[in-house]
Scaffold this motif. Sequence first.
Motif, PDB file in Angstrom:
ATOM      1  N   GLN A   1       0.800  -1.221   0.000  1.00 31.05           N
ATOM      2  CA  GLN A   1       0.000   0.000   0.000  1.00 31.05           C
ATOM      3  C   GLN A   1       0.833   1.271   0.000  1.00 31.05           C
ATOM      4  OE1 GLN A   1      -3.203  -0.566  -0.748  1.00 31.05           O
ATOM      5  NE2 GLN A   1      -2.281  -2.611  -0.713  1.00 31.05           N
ATOM      6  N   PHE A   2       2.054   1.199   0.501  1.00 29.15           N
ATOM      7  CA  PHE A   2       2.916   2.378   0.459  1.00 29.15           C
ATOM      8  C   PHE A   2       3.324   2.709  -0.984  1.00 29.15           C
ATOM      9  CE2 PHE A   2       3.600   0.907   4.866  1.00 29.15           C
ATOM     10  CZ  PHE A   2       3.238   2.078   5.526  1.00 29.15           C
ATOM     11  N   LEU A   3       3.245   1.713  -1.868  1.00 26.71           N
ATOM     12  CA  LEU A   3       3.537   1.934  -3.280  1.00 26.71           C
ATOM     13  C   LEU A   3       2.287   2.301  -4.078  1.00 26.71           C
ATOM     14  CD1 LEU A   3       5.877  -1.155  -3.899  1.00 26.71           C
ATOM     15  CD2 LEU A   3       6.570   1.189  -3.410  1.00 26.71           C
ATOM     16  N   SER A   4       1.146   1.724  -3.721  1.00 24.62           N
ATOM     17  CA  SER A   4      -0.061   1.894  -4.531  1.00 24.62           C
ATOM     18  C   SER A   4      -0.940   3.077  -4.118  1.00 24.62           C
ATOM     19  CB  SER A   4      -0.905   0.608  -4.486  1.00 24.62           C
ATOM     20  OG  SER A   4      -1.371   0.357  -3.177  1.00 24.62           O
ATOM     21  N   THR A   5      -0.799   3.562  -2.885  1.00 28.26           N
ATOM     22  CA  THR A   5      -1.651   4.671  -2.424  1.00 28.26           C
ATOM     23  C   THR A   5      -1.522   5.930  -3.281  1.00 28.26           C
ATOM     24  OG1 THR A   5      -1.801   3.872  -0.146  1.00 28.26           O
ATOM     25  CG2 THR A   5      -2.145   6.218  -0.492  1.00 28.26           C
ATOM     26  N   PRO A   6      -0.313   6.351  -3.701  1.00 28.42           N
ATOM     27  CA  PRO A   6      -0.241   7.525  -4.590  1.00 28.42           C
ATOM     28  C   PRO A   6      -1.048   7.362  -5.873  1.00 28.42           C
ATOM     29  CG  PRO A   6       1.926   7.030  -3.696  1.00 28.42           C
ATOM     30  CD  PRO A   6       1.031   5.887  -3.307  1.00 28.42           C
ATOM     31  N   MET A   7      -1.071   6.145  -6.440  1.00 25.41           N
ATOM     32  CA  MET A   7      -1.869   5.897  -7.642  1.00 25.41           C
ATOM     33  C   MET A   7      -3.350   6.107  -7.340  1.00 25.41           C
ATOM     34  SD  MET A   7      -0.095   2.347  -8.923  1.00 25.41           S
ATOM     35  CE  MET A   7       1.694   2.149  -8.963  1.00 25.41           C
ATOM     36  N   HIS A   8      -3.770   5.596  -6.184  1.00 27.42           N
ATOM     37  CA  HIS A   8      -5.164   5.715  -5.785  1.00 27.42           C
ATOM     38  C   HIS A   8      -5.560   7.183  -5.582  1.00 27.42           C
ATOM     39  CE1 HIS A   8      -8.930   4.421  -3.929  1.00 27.42           C
ATOM     40  NE2 HIS A   8      -8.688   5.262  -2.928  1.00 27.42           N
ATOM     41  N   LEU A   9      -4.732   7.931  -4.865  1.00 23.20           N
ATOM     42  CA  LEU A   9      -5.036   9.335  -4.575  1.00 23.20           C
ATOM     43  C   LEU A   9      -5.014  10.189  -5.833  1.00 23.20           C
ATOM     44  CD1 LEU A   9      -3.046   9.855  -1.247  1.00 23.20           C
ATOM     45  CD2 LEU A   9      -5.521   9.612  -1.522  1.00 23.20           C
ATOM     46  N   LEU A  10      -4.060   9.934  -6.715  1.00 25.04           N
ATOM     47  CA  LEU A  10      -3.997  10.697  -7.965  1.00 25.04           C
ATOM     48  C   LEU A  10      -5.217  10.418  -8.827  1.00 25.04           C
ATOM     49  CD1 LEU A  10      -2.553  12.579  -9.881  1.00 25.04           C
ATOM     50  CD2 LEU A  10      -1.170  10.641 -10.693  1.00 25.04           C
ATOM     51  N   GLY A  11      -5.641   9.154  -8.883  1.00 29.51           N
ATOM     52  CA  GLY A  11      -6.836   8.816  -9.646  1.00 29.51           C
ATOM     53  C   GLY A  11      -8.074   9.524  -9.124  1.00 29.51           C
ATOM     54  N   LEU A  12      -8.223   9.564  -7.797  1.00 28.40           N
ATOM     55  CA  LEU A  12      -9.363  10.262  -7.201  1.00 28.40           C
ATOM     56  C   LEU A  12      -9.279  11.770  -7.441  1.00 28.40           C
ATOM     57  CD1 LEU A  12      -9.723   8.423  -3.757  1.00 28.40           C
ATOM     58  CD2 LEU A  12     -11.269   8.266  -5.714  1.00 28.40           C
ATOM     59  N   ASP A  13      -8.071  12.316  -7.357  1.00 32.57           N
ATOM     60  CA  ASP A  13      -7.896  13.759  -7.563  1.00 32.57           C
ATOM     61  C   ASP A  13      -8.230  14.159  -8.992  1.00 32.57           C
ATOM     62  OD1 ASP A  13      -7.035  16.238  -6.220  1.00 32.57           O
ATOM     63  OD2 ASP A  13      -5.478  16.262  -7.768  1.00 32.57           O
ATOM     64  N   LEU A  14      -7.844  13.318  -9.944  1.00 34.19           N
ATOM     65  CA  LEU A  14      -8.178  13.586 -11.346  1.00 34.19           C
ATOM     66  C   LEU A  14      -9.686  13.578 -11.555  1.00 34.19           C
ATOM     67  CD1 LEU A  14      -5.437  11.412 -13.077  1.00 34.19           C
ATOM     68  CD2 LEU A  14      -5.679  13.888 -13.305  1.00 34.19           C
ATOM     69  N   TYR A  15     -10.376  12.685 -10.842  1.00 34.74           N
ATOM     70  CA  TYR A  15     -11.831  12.626 -10.949  1.00 34.74           C
ATOM     71  C   TYR A  15     -12.481  13.835 -10.281  1.00 34.74           C
ATOM     72  CZ  TYR A  15     -16.678  11.216 -10.281  1.00 34.74           C
ATOM     73  OH  TYR A  15     -18.055  11.196 -10.270  1.00 34.74           O
ATOM     74  N   ASN A  16     -12.033  14.167  -9.075  1.00 39.01           N
ATOM     75  CA  ASN A  16     -12.687  15.219  -8.294  1.00 39.01           C
ATOM     76  C   ASN A  16     -12.362  16.628  -8.794  1.00 39.01           C
ATOM     77  OD1 ASN A  16     -14.060  13.576  -6.360  1.00 39.01           O
ATOM     78  ND2 ASN A  16     -12.122  13.221  -5.301  1.00 39.01           N
ATOM     79  N   ARG A  17     -11.126  16.858  -9.273  1.00 36.61           N
ATOM     80  CA  ARG A  17     -10.713  18.225  -9.628  1.00 36.61           C
ATOM     81  C   ARG A  17     -10.373  18.404 -11.104  1.00 36.61           C
ATOM     82  NH1 ARG A  17      -6.430  20.836  -5.806  1.00 36.61           N
ATOM     83  NH2 ARG A  17      -5.147  18.990  -6.298  1.00 36.61           N
ATOM     84  N   GLY A  18     -10.583  17.376 -11.909  1.00 38.55           N
ATOM     85  CA  GLY A  18     -10.326  17.517 -13.332  1.00 38.55           C
ATOM     86  C   GLY A  18      -8.860  17.319 -13.680  1.00 38.55           C
TER      87      GLY A  18
END
Length: 286
Positions: free
Chosen positions: A208-225
């Motif tokens: 999870q220390f490797l995959s969490t940035p991918m998860h957060l970036l994906g959500l940020d792209l969805y939420n903020r364009g």
Amino acid sequence: MQSDPGYVAVHERKKSSPQNARLLERIAADAASAVIAAVAVAPAICTIDKSIVENASGKRRLVESIKHSMTELVTKPQKFFLSKTFGLVAMVYAGTYLVANTTDTFLSYKKGNEDITKVTAGTAKFAGTSSTNILLTLVKDRTFARMFGTGASKPIPLPTYALFCARDCLTILFSFNVPPALSKVLPDNIAGFSSLSTAQILAPAGCQFLSTPMHLLGLDLYNRGEKLSVKDRIQAIRANYFKSSLARIARIVPAFGIAGVLNSKCRYYMMENIERRMKNDRVALG
């Protein structure tokens, strides 16, 4: 007469018939183990997944969202267990473990392996489990993002899909393929756990220390364009990285750690019982 090829072929089919007859039982055991594991851990995963999405969107703070879900679980359990969120989470992990289990069963059946409890860690399992998990998780994540995100419902951008796919491939790799290898270098009987059970908990958690940035970036792209600067993205990920990593560890330990151990144990005992009856069938047929 016994040298007749037709007789030999029929005789061989009769000898193998117990394994053929037990194949459906083995698949049923695979399915039962997967469902038991998924339903047992779905409440915790559902609560944490929802809190991460709500926290990333600014809808609710992480702890506040967890408290809200736990309150509903205690005060309105029927509503919680019949909710779409619980059903989606249970679907993801039941489906993933079902594919993992049946892959082992069919590989064992194809090779005529007498040890039907054997767990594999090869390419076939990775391909099957990762594709299944990615497909089902994308359905779940898309629904969660729309239910608990900010603003009106909108299409999921392709970069978000790509990031979620990369995240899930990494998680599957560390959940199904890494533990058998890791168990070989771990001591046995750690706090009562076998080396494999310990590896099944440690590997996906560390991932999870490797995959969490991918998860957060994906959500940020969805939420903020997709038009924000790289600096803004990094700041958003940095602000949520540590607590989101811990939250994802808290969800992945049940999802692929505890559920993995529970699935393995249930499948092992069910298969052991089936194997015992298969041996009795072979003895009966001579």
